[in-house]
Design a protein around this motif. Structure first.
Motif, PDB file in Angstrom:
ATOM      1  N   PRO A   1       0.796  -1.235   0.000  1.00 53.85           N
ATOM      2  CA  PRO A   1       0.000   0.000   0.000  1.00 53.85           C
ATOM      3  C   PRO A   1       0.829   1.287   0.000  1.00 53.85           C
ATOM      4  O   PRO A   1       0.372   2.298  -0.505  1.00 53.85           O
ATOM      5  N   TYR A   2       2.048   1.247   0.553  1.00 52.07           N
ATOM      6  CA  TYR A   2       2.791   2.513   0.607  1.00 52.07           C
ATOM      7  C   TYR A   2       3.157   3.004  -0.795  1.00 52.07           C
ATOM      8  O   TYR A   2       3.441   4.175  -0.991  1.00 52.07           O
TER       9      TYR A   2
ATOM     10  N   ARG B   1      14.049   0.696  -2.922  1.00 59.63           N
ATOM     11  CA  ARG B   1      14.914   0.705  -1.741  1.00 59.63           C
ATOM     12  C   ARG B   1      14.557  -0.446  -0.802  1.00 59.63           C
ATOM     13  O   ARG B   1      15.431  -1.095  -0.237  1.00 59.63           O
ATOM     14  N   MET B   2      13.238  -0.711  -0.655  1.00 61.39           N
ATOM     15  CA  MET B   2      12.826  -1.823   0.195  1.00 61.39           C
ATOM     16  C   MET B   2      13.336  -3.142  -0.357  1.00 61.39           C
ATOM     17  O   MET B   2      13.720  -4.035   0.372  1.00 61.39           O
TER      18      MET B   2
ATOM     19  N   LYS C   1      12.572   5.652  -4.632  1.00 59.88           N
ATOM     20  CA  LYS C   1      12.595   6.012  -3.214  1.00 59.88           C
ATOM     21  C   LYS C   1      11.971   4.925  -2.337  1.00 59.88           C
ATOM     22  O   LYS C   1      12.482   4.634  -1.268  1.00 59.88           O
ATOM     23  N   TYR C   2      10.842   4.366  -2.779  1.00 57.92           N
ATOM     24  CA  TYR C   2      10.151   3.431  -1.885  1.00 57.92           C
ATOM     25  C   TYR C   2      10.356   1.948  -2.226  1.00 57.92           C
ATOM     26  O   TYR C   2      11.146   1.293  -1.572  1.00 57.92           O
TER      27      TYR C   2
ATOM     28  N   ARG D   1       2.015   7.312  -4.855  1.00 56.33           N
ATOM     29  CA  ARG D   1       1.356   7.760  -6.087  1.00 56.33           C
ATOM     30  C   ARG D   1       0.292   8.805  -5.754  1.00 56.33           C
ATOM     31  O   ARG D   1       0.151   9.800  -6.460  1.00 56.33           O
TER      32      ARG D   1
ATOM     33  N   MET E   1       3.773  11.717  -6.462  1.00 57.15           N
ATOM     34  CA  MET E   1       5.172  11.403  -6.711  1.00 57.15           C
ATOM     35  C   MET E   1       5.334  10.955  -8.160  1.00 57.15           C
ATOM     36  O   MET E   1       4.607  10.076  -8.610  1.00 57.15           O
ATOM     37  N   PRO E   2       6.281  11.545  -8.903  1.00 60.72           N
ATOM     38  CA  PRO E   2       6.527  11.037 -10.252  1.00 60.72           C
ATOM     39  C   PRO E   2       6.912   9.559 -10.188  1.00 60.72           C
ATOM     40  O   PRO E   2       7.596   9.145  -9.256  1.00 60.72           O
ATOM     41  N   GLU E   3       6.441   8.785 -11.177  1.00 60.36           N
ATOM     42  CA  GLU E   3       6.541   7.328 -11.078  1.00 60.36           C
ATOM     43  C   GLU E   3       7.969   6.834 -10.786  1.00 60.36           C
ATOM     44  O   GLU E   3       8.193   6.050  -9.880  1.00 60.36           O
TER      45      GLU E   3
ATOM     46  N   ASP F   1      18.233  -0.141   7.255  1.00 59.21           N
ATOM     47  CA  ASP F   1      16.863  -0.458   7.662  1.00 59.21           C
ATOM     48  C   ASP F   1      16.660  -0.109   9.131  1.00 59.21           C
ATOM     49  O   ASP F   1      17.162  -0.797  10.013  1.00 59.21           O
TER      50      ASP F   1
ATOM     51  N   THR G   1       1.013   2.902  -3.319  1.00 58.35           N
ATOM     52  CA  THR G   1      -0.175   3.687  -3.656  1.00 58.35           C
ATOM     53  C   THR G   1      -0.139   5.035  -2.948  1.00 58.35           C
ATOM     54  O   THR G   1      -0.497   6.058  -3.520  1.00 58.35           O
ATOM     55  N   THR G   2       0.303   5.016  -1.680  1.00 59.16           N
ATOM     56  CA  THR G   2       0.406   6.284  -0.941  1.00 59.16           C
ATOM     57  C   THR G   2       1.289   7.261  -1.702  1.00 59.16           C
ATOM     58  O   THR G   2       0.933   8.426  -1.876  1.00 59.16           O
TER      59      THR G   2
ATOM     60  N   ARG H   1      10.711   8.403  -9.690  1.00 61.58           N
ATOM     61  CA  ARG H   1      11.268   8.826  -8.407  1.00 61.58           C
ATOM     62  C   ARG H   1      10.638   8.033  -7.259  1.00 61.58           C
ATOM     63  O   ARG H   1      11.319   7.622  -6.325  1.00 61.58           O
TER      64      ARG H   1
END
Lengths: 644, 332
Positions: free
Chosen positions: B224-225, B246-247, B242-243, B230, B234-236, B321, B227-228, B238
């Protein structure tokens, strides 16, 4: 007069106008329409609630507005006109925009933002709260880092962070669920958008936290005159928040109108049925919930009656008195920081603290509390799934009261037959690799009961008892709906003719309509089979529907226990009172008092009056305030002090 | 954080002691010793050996002493950098390995970089365009790379390089530079030869890496983050970096621990086919001929690199992390 009414007169053009929206999902071998021609509009500063069960397409409508639908979904028809009050241009049709249009990126988070259901997963675990909250600000308003930081801290303060500067640096997993959701709300509001879409914003929260978050949303909505599109399945939330309501079912609007029309004069049969399926506090004794898609309830009643004799617990000459006595039960969890060298530090958490209660034969005791209050731990201790640190649990058997906690070997095995559990999550409580046949025969195999033929006959009767067809025996759990799975779980629990049933949130994962069916089934079974039960739930209305007496737990302690009439009419303990005052009723005459909830929340023990706290010379004790009504308070206190 | 690292380093000590005992037992397990297989080899070749000479050598190298004494000698020797003596090369182990270690590290370093440069963009593309033609096509090519035997690819590449670029067959430098001190010409020659082993060794690794980047990123993309991000505008790309990206890196960082030992022991067969002057072929030969100190030191080095690698990934994970860094209510 509601705030929305004023605005409606002021601005003739709606902020957002959805017309004939159709959304289809591409799935293997074709298309499925999740939204079929939905139309409604939202005026500036208005709160519109979209209500429906899961799968009704309400979330898809929300995602269509921001154009963040999953990749396999497509808007096939209709328009979404957005009329930004900040510019005087004509309304823009969001559906017509190219998916890479720069305007969409500016719209998202800048003019229309979103609050999500699950605050833990909606936030990235690797980035600080501050980083995530200020992101929209950095993206849409050109701000320096220092400006962004001060504005972020300001909005964090506004949504109720006790220490915004510290909160800015924290990671989501360091915060409580309520604070996380506040951070998500801050994230949505930081650019001062024209509209916020709140997708089940309080569903994952405890009831007192829910009331606070709803109050916060309402307050901020008034302050910034933001429109809110609220997506929810909870009519109680709707009654307290919305100006206008849109009821959707299977992707179509069943009924829409002002909140007054919807609650005072529901017209569409679906809406009427939805309202009738929710347990509420004014139910008559013996009144049944009307399930939404009731499959001849009377018939199933007769079946249960017919088969009841067979599945009744074997009659024993029991001594008089309660069926189950729990006394001074205590459970500590020790977590040791792992270390190979030295013993390491160990940390003690008291999950259950000196809990005592009794359940009479054939009675249903409801156990209420918020997450982390220790109610599930109590259930597991009673089941002997966990070992208690101290205290006693005793069950009434033909040999008098026998201490459950001392049982071992064959006696423990025999006890397991007497007490069975129904679990919260019907999806993970059934082994996905076993057929229903295997699942239902397992109890017989473990306890070595009966011959193969006898077992088979029993299994078929069990299925009939819970209202399932015999042909589902060879299927696997994944081919059943949540409600059907929960029926299977109930059948499994009944297989060994138990006398005590522990139900741990059995309906909290189910939709309103299915919830009504399962609650009715449990009630019928309990009455016909004479089952004694411990019913755990966080939902007071549900507990009110099934239980005769209610016990309230808070932070591992049992703070109040009384018959349900006494508890609802005359709650004593500050925690019980705050719990009761936080329940949103689907009733316009009993709206939540948000001001009061905000300033007099009694979730923290520090806020309770002195009589409810232990002092240096006196501990806490369960004090009798009325016949069968006990409240946990300082043992030196005067009973008159406890009167609310 | 500091105490965490210190603790982790302390944990390494018992691990390494245990490893050295296991290694020593392993190389002692096969019946006989180097001299026995040496005698057998000579006999097979029709030569005779003086049993007295063998007996003399055995005493000389301490093979008549009890096993624990020899273990202690070997283990304590390693602490001061003495890894024992290679019978086959008649040189101290240090000198046998030292030379080749340099080339090995060069080859592996370039291979790893090659793998990452190819695998990450393709993996990200495949995940973000799941089930598209691009995804299927790249996956197909990747699987081909995974399925082709490395030694076969090595032979083909060697032939092509010789046919079209005139590169000499085998080795990492032109024959004229062997044994020469390092010069610009030698460096160019190394680069000329390097690309073949890098591509050959890299292909299979790349394919596996693409699949893992894709799978890990796909898992994260459903969260879900995403979607958050988006919904925040946030540009796709980037947002992706970022999210979810990185995860999804956690698995990759955890993998660094496994990468280090492959520096000296990966791709032995390719190295033999291409006659690379790396350490892989020596290890295999040492095991075959029961050249026990050479083999033992190699295994020990592998163990050491694994432990160091795991330490590095643990520290890197803790840095990247916060959930790992701050777990268990650690105050900061």
């Amino acid at each position: 007069m509601r705030s929305g009414d004023v605005n409606r007169e002021m601005s003739a053009t709606p902020l957002l106008k959805i017309e004939n929206l159709e959304v289809s999902f591409e799935i293997q071998g074709g298309h499925v329409y999740a939204v079929k021609g939905v139309s409604f509009s939202i005026n500036p500063g208005e709160v519109v609630a979209v209500v429906g069960e899961s799968g009704s397409g309400k979330s898809v409508i929300a995602q269509s507005i921001l154009r963040i639908l999953p990749r396999n979904a497509d808007i096939t028809a209709g328009s979404i006109l957005f009329n930004d009050p900040n510019d005087n241009n004509e309304a823009i049709d969001l559906v017509r925009l190219n998916s890479k249009d720069q305007y969409l990126y500016e719209l998202r988070g800048g003019r229309i933002s979103m609050v999500f259901q699950e605050p833990m997963t909606a936030l990235s675990p690797l980035h600080t709260i501050g980083n995530q909250v200020q992101e929209a600000l950095v993206l849409h308003r050109e701000k320096t880092d220092a400006q962004a930081r001060s504005e972020t801290e300001e909005i964090l303060r506004l949504v109720g962070f006790p220490n915004p500067a510290r909160g800015y640096e924290m990671y989501p997993f360091e915060l409580s669920g309520g604070l996380r959701q506040r951070a998500v709300i801050a994230m949505a509001l930081i650019c001062n958008p024209a509209m916020v879409i709140a997708d089940e914003p309080t569903t994952a929260l405890d009831v007192t936290v829910q009331a606070q978050i709803l109050g916060l949303l309402k307050e901020l909505q008034k302050k910034f005159n933001t429109a809110i599109l609220m997506i929810t399945h909870d009519l109680g939330v709707v009654a307290n928040m919305a100006d206008k309501v849109v009821v959707v079912y299977h992707g179509e609007v069943m009924e829409a109108g002002s909140v007054h029309d919807i609650f005072r004069r529901p017209r569409h049969p679906y809406l009427k049925a939805l309202i009738a399926a929710i347990p509420h506090f004014e139910m008559e004794e013996g009144e049944r919930l009307v399930s939404l898609r009731s499959n001849d309830a009377d018939q199933s009643n007769k079946t249960i009656h017919k088969l009841a004799a067979k599945f009744k617990a074997p009659d024993e000459s029991k001594t008089k008195g309660p069926h189950l006595i729990v006394k001074n039960l205590r459970k500590e969890f020790t977590s040791t920081k792992g270390s190979w060298f030295g013993a390491g530090e160990s940390k003690k958490t008291i999950a259950v603290d000196n809990v005592s209660f009794e359940i009479n034969q054939g009675e249903c005791l409801g156990l209420v509390g918020e997450s982390g209050s220790g109610k599930t731990t109590v259930a597991k201790l009673v089941m002997r799934a966990l070992e208690a640190t101290s205290g006693s649990v005793s069950l009434n058997t033909s040999n008098g009261m026998s201490d459950i906690l001392a049982l071992s070997g064959p006696q423990l095995m025999e006890f397991r037959r007497r007490v069975q559990m129904i679990f919260q999550d019907p999806f993970s409580s059934l082994n996905p690799r076993m057929t229903i046949q295997n699942i239902l025969s397992e109890p017989y195999i473990i306890h070595n009961v009966g011959t193969a033929q006898k077992r088979q006959a029993d299994i078929l009767d069990l299925l009939q008892l819970v209202g399932m067809e015999p042909h589902c025996l060879n299927r696997y759990p994944h081919s059943f709906s949540g409600g059907q799975r929960q029926r299977i779980g109930i059948a499994r629990a009944l297989a060994l003719h138990p006398e005590l049933m522990v139900c741990d949130e059995p309906v909290s994962a189910l939709d309103v309509s299915v919830q009504a069916q399962i609650l009715n089934l449990l009630n019928d079974l309990r009455k016909e089979l004479g089952l004694t039960s411990l019913f755990i739930s966080h939902n007071l209305a549900v507990v009110n529907y099934v239980a005769e007496r209610i016990a309230v737990m808070c932070q591992g302690k049992l703070v109040e226990i009384a018959s349900k009439e006494q508890l609802f009419a005359n709650p004593h303990h500050p925690y019980t009172r705050s719990l009761l005052s936080a329940v949103p009723y689907p009733d316009l005459d009993r709206l939540l008092d948000f001001e009061n909830i905000k300033y007099s929340s009694s979730m923290e023990a520090d806020d309770w009056g002195d009589v409810y706290k232990s002092s240096q010379d006196a501990g806490l004790e369960s004090i009798k305030v009325d016949e069968g009504h006990f409240v946990l308070a300082n043992c030196n206190c005067n009973i008159s002090e406890l009167r609310p | 954080m500091f105490s965490y690292i210190l603790k982790r380093i302390l944990y390494m000590v018992p691990t390494l002691i245990l490893t050295s005992i296991l290694v020593f037992i392993l190389i002692e397990l096969p019946p006989g010793d180097y001299f026995e297989s040496y005698v057998n080899e000579l006999r097979a070749a029709g030569e005779t050996v003086d049993p007295k000479l063998i007996e003399y050598l055995r005493t000389e190298y301490g093979f008549d002493k009890p096993i624990w004494e020899r273990y202690l000698q070997w283990a304590t020797g390693m602490l001061v950098g003495d890894f024992g003596y290679s019978f086959e090369y008649e040189l101290p182990v240090n000198e046998v390995i030292g030379d080749r270690l340099f080339f090995t590290i060069i080859v592996t370093f370039f291979t790893i970089i090659f793998t990452w440069i190819i695998a990450f963009p393709i993996g990200i593309y495949s995940a973000t365009h799941q089930y598209s033609w691009g995804d299927y096509g790249l996956t197909f090519i990747g699987l081909l790379g995974l399925a082709t035997p490395n030694f076969l690819l090595a032979l083909i590449m060697m032939f092509l390089a010789n046919e079209y670029f005139g590169t000499t067959i085998g080795g990492l430098v032109d024959p004229q530079y062997i044994g020469e001190p390092f010069s610009w010409g030698k460096f160019v020659s190394v680069l000329e030869h390097l690309w073949i082993p890098v591509i050959v060794i890299g292909t299979s690794g790349t394919a596996a890496m693409i699949r893992r980047v894709r799978a890990n990123l796909l898992d994260e993309l459903r969260k879900p983050y995403v979607t958050t991000a988006r919904a925040k505008g946030m540009p796709e790309f980037r947002g992706l970096m970022k999210y979810p990206f990185r995860m999804s890196l956690n698995f990759f960082i955890a993998d660094i621990g496994g990468l280090l030992p492959t520096i000296i022991s990966g791709a032995e067969i390719v190295a033999i086919v291409l006659s690379l002057e790396t350490t892989g072929p020596i290890l295999i030969q040492a095991l075959q001929s029961q050249d026990m100190y050479l083999a033992g030191s190699f295994l020990m080095l592998l163990g050491f690199l694994t432990v160091i690698g795991v330490l590095i990934s643990d520290i890197a994970l803790a840095f990247l992390d916060p959930r790992i860094r701050l777990q268990g209510g650690v105050s900061r």
